[in-house]
Design a protein around this motif. Structure first.
Motif, PDB file in Angstrom:
ATOM      1  N   VAL A 118      62.452 -48.846 -51.168  1.00 38.69           N
ATOM      2  CA  VAL A 118      61.361 -48.920 -50.404  1.00 38.69           C
ATOM      3  C   VAL A 118      60.500 -48.061 -51.044  1.00 38.69           C
ATOM      4  N   ASN A 119      59.256 -48.806 -51.937  1.00 38.28           N
ATOM      5  CA  ASN A 119      58.600 -48.004 -52.719  1.00 38.28           C
ATOM      6  C   ASN A 119      57.531 -47.296 -52.145  1.00 38.28           C
ATOM      7  N   THR A 120      56.607 -46.680 -52.769  1.00 34.21           N
ATOM      8  CA  THR A 120      55.274 -45.747 -52.245  1.00 34.21           C
ATOM      9  C   THR A 120      54.509 -46.609 -51.597  1.00 34.21           C
ATOM     10  N   ILE A 136      61.150 -53.446 -52.422  1.00 34.07           N
ATOM     11  CA  ILE A 136      59.889 -53.737 -51.973  1.00 34.07           C
ATOM     12  C   ILE A 136      58.994 -52.772 -52.652  1.00 34.07           C
ATOM     13  N   SER A 137      58.079 -53.030 -53.453  1.00 33.90           N
ATOM     14  CA  SER A 137      57.471 -52.394 -54.619  1.00 33.90           C
ATOM     15  C   SER A 137      56.331 -51.706 -53.790  1.00 33.90           C
ATOM     16  N   VAL A 138      55.496 -50.960 -54.627  1.00 34.57           N
ATOM     17  CA  VAL A 138      54.517 -50.195 -54.158  1.00 34.57           C
ATOM     18  C   VAL A 138      53.521 -50.967 -53.479  1.00 34.57           C
ATOM     19  N   THR A 152      66.312 -59.540 -54.276  1.00 37.30           N
ATOM     20  CA  THR A 152      65.061 -60.079 -54.315  1.00 37.30           C
ATOM     21  C   THR A 152      64.359 -58.876 -54.557  1.00 37.30           C
ATOM     22  N   TRP A 153      63.261 -58.936 -55.426  1.00 32.06           N
ATOM     23  CA  TRP A 153      62.271 -57.877 -55.717  1.00 32.06           C
ATOM     24  C   TRP A 153      60.957 -58.571 -55.398  1.00 32.06           C
ATOM     25  N   ILE A 154      60.240 -57.572 -54.297  1.00 29.68           N
ATOM     26  CA  ILE A 154      58.918 -58.214 -53.864  1.00 29.68           C
ATOM     27  C   ILE A 154      57.839 -57.380 -54.709  1.00 29.68           C
ATOM     28  N   GLY A 155      57.021 -57.893 -55.583  1.00 28.34           N
ATOM     29  CA  GLY A 155      56.084 -57.011 -56.218  1.00 28.34           C
ATOM     30  C   GLY A 155      54.974 -56.374 -55.649  1.00 28.34           C
ATOM     31  N   ALA A 156      54.580 -55.390 -56.406  1.00 26.23           N
ATOM     32  CA  ALA A 156      53.378 -54.267 -56.042  1.00 26.23           C
ATOM     33  C   ALA A 156      52.293 -55.313 -55.128  1.00 26.23           C
ATOM     34  N   GLY A 157      51.967 -54.845 -54.182  1.00 29.26           N
ATOM     35  CA  GLY A 157      50.837 -55.130 -53.192  1.00 29.26           C
ATOM     36  C   GLY A 157      51.180 -56.581 -52.778  1.00 29.26           C
ATOM     37  N   CYS A 170      65.255 -63.537 -55.804  1.00 33.72           N
ATOM     38  CA  CYS A 170      63.759 -63.943 -56.099  1.00 33.72           C
ATOM     39  C   CYS A 170      63.094 -62.782 -56.699  1.00 33.72           C
ATOM     40  N   ILE A 171      61.909 -63.212 -57.585  1.00 31.62           N
ATOM     41  CA  ILE A 171      60.893 -62.175 -57.491  1.00 31.62           C
ATOM     42  C   ILE A 171      59.641 -62.675 -57.188  1.00 31.62           C
ATOM     43  N   ILE A 172      58.903 -61.709 -56.597  1.00 30.27           N
ATOM     44  CA  ILE A 172      57.587 -62.266 -55.786  1.00 30.27           C
ATOM     45  C   ILE A 172      56.718 -61.501 -56.758  1.00 30.27           C
ATOM     46  N   GLY A 173      55.892 -62.149 -57.325  1.00 31.31           N
ATOM     47  CA  GLY A 173      54.951 -61.366 -58.314  1.00 31.31           C
ATOM     48  C   GLY A 173      54.026 -60.489 -57.767  1.00 31.31           C
ATOM     49  N   ALA A 174      53.482 -59.471 -58.532  1.00 29.16           N
ATOM     50  CA  ALA A 174      52.432 -58.461 -57.853  1.00 29.16           C
ATOM     51  C   ALA A 174      51.062 -59.205 -57.141  1.00 29.16           C
ATOM     52  N   GLY A 175      50.805 -58.952 -55.850  1.00 31.23           N
ATOM     53  CA  GLY A 175      49.905 -59.460 -55.467  1.00 31.23           C
ATOM     54  C   GLY A 175      50.063 -60.813 -54.827  1.00 31.23           C
ATOM     55  N   GLY A 186      64.366 -67.861 -57.883  1.00 31.99           N
ATOM     56  CA  GLY A 186      63.238 -67.813 -59.017  1.00 31.99           C
ATOM     57  C   GLY A 186      62.105 -67.052 -58.874  1.00 31.99           C
ATOM     58  N   THR A 187      61.061 -67.029 -59.646  1.00 34.24           N
ATOM     59  CA  THR A 187      59.847 -66.290 -59.832  1.00 34.24           C
ATOM     60  C   THR A 187      58.964 -66.842 -59.101  1.00 34.24           C
ATOM     61  N   TYR A 188      58.191 -66.200 -58.408  1.00 31.67           N
ATOM     62  CA  TYR A 188      56.766 -67.069 -57.593  1.00 31.67           C
ATOM     63  C   TYR A 188      55.845 -66.204 -57.629  1.00 31.67           C
ATOM     64  N   VAL A 189      54.460 -66.721 -57.881  1.00 30.38           N
ATOM     65  CA  VAL A 189      53.351 -65.775 -58.129  1.00 30.38           C
ATOM     66  C   VAL A 189      52.393 -66.688 -57.357  1.00 30.38           C
ATOM     67  N   GLY A 190      51.099 -65.901 -57.123  1.00 33.54           N
ATOM     68  CA  GLY A 190      50.069 -66.370 -56.513  1.00 33.54           C
ATOM     69  C   GLY A 190      49.700 -66.172 -55.204  1.00 33.54           C
ATOM     70  N   LYS A 195      55.921 -71.533 -57.203  1.00 33.93           N
ATOM     71  CA  LYS A 195      57.161 -71.256 -58.264  1.00 33.93           C
ATOM     72  C   LYS A 195      56.559 -71.197 -59.844  1.00 33.93           C
ATOM     73  N   LEU A 196      56.714 -70.042 -60.394  1.00 35.06           N
ATOM     74  CA  LEU A 196      56.610 -69.871 -61.797  1.00 35.06           C
ATOM     75  C   LEU A 196      57.756 -70.180 -62.658  1.00 35.06           C
ATOM     76  N   SER A 197      59.022 -70.015 -62.377  1.00 37.31           N
ATOM     77  CA  SER A 197      59.928 -70.353 -63.043  1.00 37.31           C
ATOM     78  C   SER A 197      61.244 -70.400 -62.344  1.00 37.31           C
ATOM     79  N   ARG A 200      64.712 -65.712 -62.789  1.00 37.11           N
ATOM     80  CA  ARG A 200      64.072 -64.107 -62.678  1.00 37.11           C
ATOM     81  C   ARG A 200      63.313 -63.840 -63.987  1.00 37.11           C
ATOM     82  N   ALA A 201      62.395 -63.373 -64.057  1.00 39.59           N
ATOM     83  CA  ALA A 201      61.795 -62.997 -65.388  1.00 39.59           C
ATOM     84  C   ALA A 201      62.554 -61.502 -65.507  1.00 39.59           C
ATOM     85  N   GLN A 202      62.755 -60.835 -66.741  1.00 38.63           N
ATOM     86  CA  GLN A 202      63.450 -59.856 -67.107  1.00 38.63           C
ATOM     87  C   GLN A 202      62.544 -58.509 -67.106  1.00 38.63           C
TER      88      GLN A 202
HETATM   89  C1  LIG Z   1      55.620 -62.354 -61.732  1.00 38.80           C
HETATM   90  C2  LIG Z   1      55.968 -61.365 -63.238  1.00 38.80           C
HETATM   91  C3  LIG Z   1      57.543 -60.627 -62.758  1.00 38.80           C
HETATM   92  C4  LIG Z   1      55.985 -62.559 -64.098  1.00 38.80           C
HETATM   93  O1  LIG Z   1      56.462 -61.921 -65.524  1.00 38.80           O
HETATM   94  P1  LIG Z   1      56.576 -62.694 -66.399  1.00 38.80           P
HETATM   95  O2  LIG Z   1      57.491 -63.773 -66.639  1.00 38.80           O
HETATM   96  O3  LIG Z   1      56.776 -61.778 -67.797  1.00 38.80           O
HETATM   97  O4  LIG Z   1      55.247 -63.716 -66.734  1.00 38.80           O
HETATM   98  P2  LIG Z   1      54.151 -63.701 -67.649  1.00 38.80           P
HETATM   99  O5  LIG Z   1      53.222 -62.364 -67.923  1.00 38.80           O
HETATM  100  O6  LIG Z   1      54.560 -64.423 -69.042  1.00 38.80           O
HETATM  101  O7  LIG Z   1      52.956 -64.680 -66.966  1.00 38.80           O
HETATM  102  C5  LIG Z   1      53.228 -66.286 -67.048  1.00 38.80           C
HETATM  103  C6  LIG Z   1      51.957 -66.727 -66.312  1.00 38.80           C
HETATM  104  O8  LIG Z   1      52.250 -66.478 -64.864  1.00 38.80           O
HETATM  105  C7  LIG Z   1      51.007 -65.647 -64.562  1.00 38.80           C
HETATM  106  N1  LIG Z   1      51.351 -64.528 -63.749  1.00 38.80           N
HETATM  107  C8  LIG Z   1      52.145 -63.441 -64.029  1.00 38.80           C
HETATM  108  N2  LIG Z   1      52.439 -62.604 -62.990  1.00 38.80           N
HETATM  109  C9  LIG Z   1      51.292 -63.183 -62.135  1.00 38.80           C
HETATM  110  C10 LIG Z   1      51.099 -62.530 -60.787  1.00 38.80           C
HETATM  111  N3  LIG Z   1      51.610 -61.509 -60.276  1.00 38.80           N
HETATM  112  N4  LIG Z   1      50.014 -63.185 -60.230  1.00 38.80           N
HETATM  113  C11 LIG Z   1      49.343 -64.482 -60.629  1.00 38.80           C
HETATM  114  N5  LIG Z   1      49.884 -65.021 -61.711  1.00 38.80           N
HETATM  115  C12 LIG Z   1      50.630 -64.190 -62.444  1.00 38.80           C
HETATM  116  C13 LIG Z   1      50.313 -65.202 -65.824  1.00 38.80           C
HETATM  117  O9  LIG Z   1      48.703 -65.116 -65.643  1.00 38.80           O
HETATM  118  C14 LIG Z   1      50.701 -66.560 -66.718  1.00 38.80           C
HETATM  119  O10 LIG Z   1      50.003 -67.644 -66.478  1.00 38.80           O
HETATM  120  P3  LIG Z   1      49.410 -68.518 -67.760  1.00 38.80           P
HETATM  121  O11 LIG Z   1      50.682 -69.100 -68.185  1.00 38.80           O
HETATM  122  O12 LIG Z   1      48.541 -69.407 -67.039  1.00 38.80           O
HETATM  123  O13 LIG Z   1      48.933 -67.505 -68.480  1.00 38.80           O
HETATM  124  C15 LIG Z   1      55.050 -60.289 -63.355  1.00 38.80           C
HETATM  125  O14 LIG Z   1      53.932 -60.781 -63.679  1.00 38.80           O
HETATM  126  C16 LIG Z   1      55.009 -59.429 -62.126  1.00 38.80           C
HETATM  127  O15 LIG Z   1      54.227 -59.636 -61.045  1.00 38.80           O
HETATM  128  N6  LIG Z   1      55.842 -58.220 -61.939  1.00 38.80           N
HETATM  129  C17 LIG Z   1      55.778 -57.625 -60.692  1.00 38.80           C
HETATM  130  C18 LIG Z   1      55.295 -55.979 -61.346  1.00 38.80           C
HETATM  131  C19 LIG Z   1      55.339 -55.131 -60.217  1.00 38.80           C
HETATM  132  O16 LIG Z   1      54.881 -55.583 -59.111  1.00 38.80           O
HETATM  133  N7  LIG Z   1      55.880 -53.963 -60.506  1.00 38.80           N
HETATM  134  C20 LIG Z   1      55.728 -52.799 -59.262  1.00 38.80           C
HETATM  135  C21 LIG Z   1      56.869 -51.990 -59.626  1.00 38.80           C
HETATM  136  S1  LIG Z   1      56.813 -50.638 -58.225  1.00 38.80           S
END
Ligand SMILES: CC(C)(COP(=O)(O)OP(=O)(O)OC[C@H]1O[C@@H](n2cnc3c(N)ncnc32)[C@H](O)[C@@H]1OP(=O)(O)O)[C@@H](O)C(=O)NCCC(=O)NCCS
Length: 204
Positions: A118-120, A136-138, A152-157, A170-175, A186-190, A195-197, A200-202
């Motif tokens: 449970v991050n900052t 649960i990220s920052v 499952t990893w919930i990204g920052a913000g 799952c990974i939920i991308g930052a923001g 899978g990995t989900y962003v926006g 769904k991005l893929s 899970r991204a590595q």
């Molecule tokens: C989601 C995530 C895991 C994807 O990583 P990845 O597989 O290496 O993805 P890439 O950087 O190759 O990006 C692939 C595409 O997704 C988009 N994308 C990546 N992360 C995104 C995000 N968080 N929100 C919106 N779009 C995102 C990129 O812009 C790119 O789009 P494009 O193909 O149109 O250029 C990573 O970007 C992320 O958000 N990680 C979370 C980091 C975090 O919260 N850390 C906290 C630690 S406490």
């Protein structure tokens, strides 16, 4: 009080600081990179598989490795580390080995699994259920009655609407903003997330 922290990384340094604030005065690290000899002034005394006596804390961001090492040391005490400036309601249930960082809020009725980060300044609202080895990220915010699956990893913000269920793996991308249930790993962003893929991204 002895604590063996596995993972001499930035995350490990935060964990060590919280351990110090929790009264541990004999902290040592383990790390598989033999070039790392100290972390935050504490010695690195061996590899991840060679823990000396003491309580053990797994400070590894990657959930699968965190789980694997936690299971390896299943017979050891793996304490709950909670920053004194985190707020945890009295009835919250917590499994073994999680860390709750500064400014985090966990509200009544929530359940936190084993090895969760449970991050900052993140928040987990009433009646949420957080699966084992989730992160649960920052600055991420979970509204009431959210369910987060194992690992499952919930990204920052990121923000999750109330009553939403996110499955394990799952990974939920930052923001990102999760407004509907997610049923497939899978990995989900926006905003809202798409769904991005399939995998899970590595990047943890
Ligand atoms: C989601 C995530 C895991 C994807 O990583 P990845 O597989 O290496 O993805 P890439 O950087 O190759 O990006 C692939 C595409 O997704 C988009 N994308 C990546 N992360 C995104 C995000 N968080 N929100 C919106 N779009 C995102 C990129 O812009 C790119 O789009 P494009 O193909 O149109 O250029 C990573 O970007 C992320 O958000 N990680 C979370 C980091 C975090 O919260 N850390 C906290 C630690 S406490």
């Amino acid at each position: 009080m002895r604590l063996v922290i596995i993972g001499a990384s930035g995350h490990g340094r935060v964990v060590a600081d919280i351990a110090r604030l929790n009264g541990y005065d004999d902290i040592v690290f383990l790390d598989d990179n033999e070039n790392v000899v100290e972390c935050s002034g504490y010695p690195v005394v061996g590899k991840s598989t060679d823990a000396p006596d003491g309580e053990v804390f797994i400070a590894i961001g990657n959930s699968r490795i965190r789980k694997m090492l936690s299971e390896r040391y299943a017979d050891r005490v793996q304490p709950v580390l909670c920053h004194p400036k985190a707020i945890i309601a009295a009835d919250v249930t917590i499994g073994k080995g999680p860390v709750v960082m500064a400014g985090a809020v966990i509200n009544p009725g929530a359940a936190i699994g084993a090895g969760v980060i449970v991050n900052t300044s993140s928040s987990i609202d009433h009646d949420c259920v957080i699966g084992d080895y989730a992160h649960i990220s920052v600055g991420a915010h979970l509204s009431g009655s959210v369910i987060v699956g194992n690992e499952t990893w919930i990204g920052a913000g990121a923000v999750v609407s109330n009553n939403v269920t996110i499955c394990g793996g799952c990974i939920i991308g930052a923001g990102g903003a999760v407004i509907r249930n997610i049923d497939a790993p899978g990995t989900y962003v926006g905003v809202p997330v798409r769904k991005l893929s399939e995998s899970r991204a590595q990047t943890e």
